[in-house]
Design a protein around this motif. Structure first.
Motif, short mmCIF file in Angstrom:
data_model
loop_
_atom_site.label_atom_id
_atom_site.label_comp_id
_atom_site.label_asym_id
_atom_site.label_seq_id
_atom_site.Cartn_x
_atom_site.Cartn_y
_atom_site.Cartn_z
N SER A 227 0.82 -1.21 0.00
CA SER A 227 0.00 0.00 0.00
C SER A 227 0.85 1.25 0.00
O SER A 227 0.49 2.27 -0.62
CB SER A 227 -0.95 -0.01 1.20
OG SER A 227 -0.22 0.06 2.42
N ARG A 228 1.98 1.23 0.69
CA ARG A 228 2.87 2.39 0.71
C ARG A 228 3.45 2.65 -0.67
O ARG A 228 3.63 3.80 -1.08
CB ARG A 228 4.00 2.19 1.74
CG ARG A 228 3.52 2.30 3.18
CD ARG A 228 4.69 2.63 4.12
NE ARG A 228 5.73 1.62 4.06
CZ ARG A 228 5.80 0.57 4.86
NH1 ARG A 228 4.85 0.39 5.78
NH2 ARG A 228 6.79 -0.29 4.75
N VAL A 229 3.76 1.57 -1.40
CA VAL A 229 4.29 1.72 -2.75
C VAL A 229 3.25 2.35 -3.67
O VAL A 229 3.54 3.27 -4.45
CB VAL A 229 4.75 0.35 -3.31
CG1 VAL A 229 5.11 0.48 -4.79
CG2 VAL A 229 5.93 -0.17 -2.53
N ILE A 230 2.00 1.87 -3.58
CA ILE A 230 0.91 2.41 -4.39
C ILE A 230 0.67 3.89 -4.07
O ILE A 230 0.52 4.74 -4.96
CB ILE A 230 -0.39 1.62 -4.18
CG1 ILE A 230 -0.19 0.16 -4.64
CG2 ILE A 230 -1.55 2.27 -4.93
CD1 ILE A 230 0.12 0.01 -6.10
N LYS A 231 0.67 4.20 -2.77
CA LYS A 231 0.44 5.58 -2.35
C LYS A 231 1.52 6.51 -2.88
O LYS A 231 1.25 7.61 -3.36
CB LYS A 231 0.38 5.64 -0.82
CG LYS A 231 0.12 7.04 -0.28
CD LYS A 231 0.07 7.02 1.24
CE LYS A 231 -0.17 8.44 1.78
NZ LYS A 231 -0.19 8.46 3.25
N ARG A 232 2.79 6.06 -2.81
CA ARG A 232 3.90 6.89 -3.26
C ARG A 232 3.82 7.11 -4.78
O ARG A 232 4.10 8.21 -5.26
CB ARG A 232 5.23 6.22 -2.91
CG ARG A 232 6.45 7.07 -3.25
CD ARG A 232 7.71 6.38 -2.76
NE ARG A 232 7.64 6.16 -1.31
CZ ARG A 232 8.53 5.41 -0.66
NH1 ARG A 232 9.52 4.79 -1.31
NH2 ARG A 232 8.43 5.27 0.66
N SER A 233 3.41 6.08 -5.53
CA SER A 233 3.32 6.23 -6.98
C SER A 233 2.23 7.23 -7.36
O SER A 233 2.36 8.01 -8.29
CB SER A 233 3.05 4.88 -7.64
OG SER A 233 1.78 4.38 -7.26
N TRP A 234 1.12 7.25 -6.58
CA TRP A 234 0.05 8.22 -6.84
C TRP A 234 0.52 9.63 -6.53
O TRP A 234 0.21 10.59 -7.25
CB TRP A 234 -1.18 7.89 -6.01
CG TRP A 234 -2.07 6.85 -6.66
CD1 TRP A 234 -2.19 5.55 -6.32
CD2 TRP A 234 -2.96 7.10 -7.74
NE1 TRP A 234 -3.07 4.91 -7.14
CE2 TRP A 234 -3.59 5.84 -8.03
CE3 TRP A 234 -3.29 8.22 -8.50
CZ2 TRP A 234 -4.52 5.71 -9.05
CZ3 TRP A 234 -4.22 8.06 -9.51
CH2 TRP A 234 -4.82 6.84 -9.79
N GLU A 235 1.28 9.77 -5.45
CA GLU A 235 1.77 11.10 -5.07
C GLU A 235 2.73 11.66 -6.12
O GLU A 235 2.76 12.88 -6.37
CB GLU A 235 2.47 11.03 -3.70
CG GLU A 235 1.51 10.76 -2.54
CD GLU A 235 2.24 10.57 -1.23
OE1 GLU A 235 3.49 10.39 -1.28
OE2 GLU A 235 1.59 10.57 -0.18
N GLU A 236 3.56 10.78 -6.71
CA GLU A 236 4.54 11.23 -7.70
C GLU A 236 3.87 11.66 -9.00
O GLU A 236 4.37 12.52 -9.73
CB GLU A 236 5.57 10.13 -7.96
CG GLU A 236 6.48 9.89 -6.78
CD GLU A 236 7.44 8.74 -7.02
OE1 GLU A 236 7.25 8.05 -8.05
OE2 GLU A 236 8.34 8.54 -6.19
N THR A 237 2.72 11.06 -9.33
CA THR A 237 2.03 11.39 -10.59
C THR A 237 1.04 12.54 -10.42
O THR A 237 0.53 13.06 -11.41
CB THR A 237 1.31 10.15 -11.13
OG1 THR A 237 0.39 9.66 -10.13
CG2 THR A 237 2.30 9.06 -11.49
N ALA A 238 0.78 12.84 -9.18
CA ALA A 238 -0.21 13.91 -8.92
C ALA A 238 0.36 15.30 -9.24
O ALA A 238 1.52 15.52 -9.15
CB ALA A 238 -0.63 13.83 -7.47
#
Length: 238
Positions: A227-238
């Motif tokens: 979940s932390r990996v998914i969250k970080r990937s969303w933050e980077e694309t936002a």
């Protein structure tokens, strides 16, 4: 092969190396006699031999050059192991690390034995046999150790069996220091119990060391980590 605490060790030697007698200069004679027994009966007690070297260190007047070289040769037969280096550390610096202008016969002998041991430890078996044959002094240094060359060959064969399932006779001829394929075949069949094929390839039985083992690599990923990996990937694309 237990060269540290062999079952052949008699009670009198056990009492010396485990008690205060190990500091008694008179115990040197008993330990020297025991070393001679080791040389004749093809076993090694490195613990007892180091006790003798320690006595020599504390009582330099009792040093016998031949005893020191015999201890080093016996330690060499235990390769690969730290036994040779442990014995070397108990020698006088003038013997273990002689200067370029040293004229000591013992220092020269120790230097030559150190070179031999380094070749065995480095698995440079063909160089070991070539060096052994290059100077008559090596024969003098190993003459008291019964079956020295055979013990080295058996040890090399043991190490080969840990790494190989098949090996050519020609390679073993160099590594075992034997002259001719007939002698190699006799050694591997009679001493090692291996088989030699018509193609000149030696078949070594499977053992725990040379058996191919399947390697499994597992990586456990928890839901929280994912979940932390998914969250970080969303933050980077936002």
């Amino acid at each position: 092969m237990n060269g540290e605490d062999p079952q052949e060790r008699p009670e009198i030697i056990r009492n010396i190396i485990n008690g205060l007698e190990r500091y008694n200069p008179e115990a040197a004679g008993t330990l020297e006699t025991y070393l001679q027994q080791q040389c004749e009966e093809k076993f090694c007690d490195s613990n007892a031999n180091r006790a003798l070297l320690k006595l020599y260190q504390l009582n330099p007047d009792r040093i016998k050059d031949e005893v020191i070289t015999n201890i080093l040769v016996k330690a060499m037969t235990q390769f690969p192991s730290p036994q040779f280096d442990l014995a070397m550390h108990l020698l006088s610096p003038s013997h273990s690390n002689p200067g370029p202008n040293s004229t000591s016969e013992l220092a020269e002998a120790v230097s030559k034995l150190r070179a031999l041991n380094a070749q065995l430890e480095g698995a440079q078996y063909d160089r070991f046999w070539a060096t052994l044959e290059s100077d008559d002094l090596y024969a003098d240094l190993t003459t008291d150790i019964a079956g020295f060359e055979d013990m080295i060959r058996v040890r090399i064969a043991q190490l080969v069996s840990h790494a190989y399932r098949e090996i050519s006779v020609s390679v073993l001829e160099n590594w075992l220091g034997l002259d001719g394929e007939a002698k190699v075949k006799a050694f591997v069949t009679e001493t090692c119990g291996w088989k030699v094929g018509e193609d000149g390839v030696v078949q070594i039985p499977k053992n725990p060391e040379n058996e191919a083992k399947k390697s499994e690599v597992r990586e456990d990923v928890t839901i929280d980590m994912f979940s932390r990996v998914i969250k970080r990937s969303w933050e980077e694309t936002a």
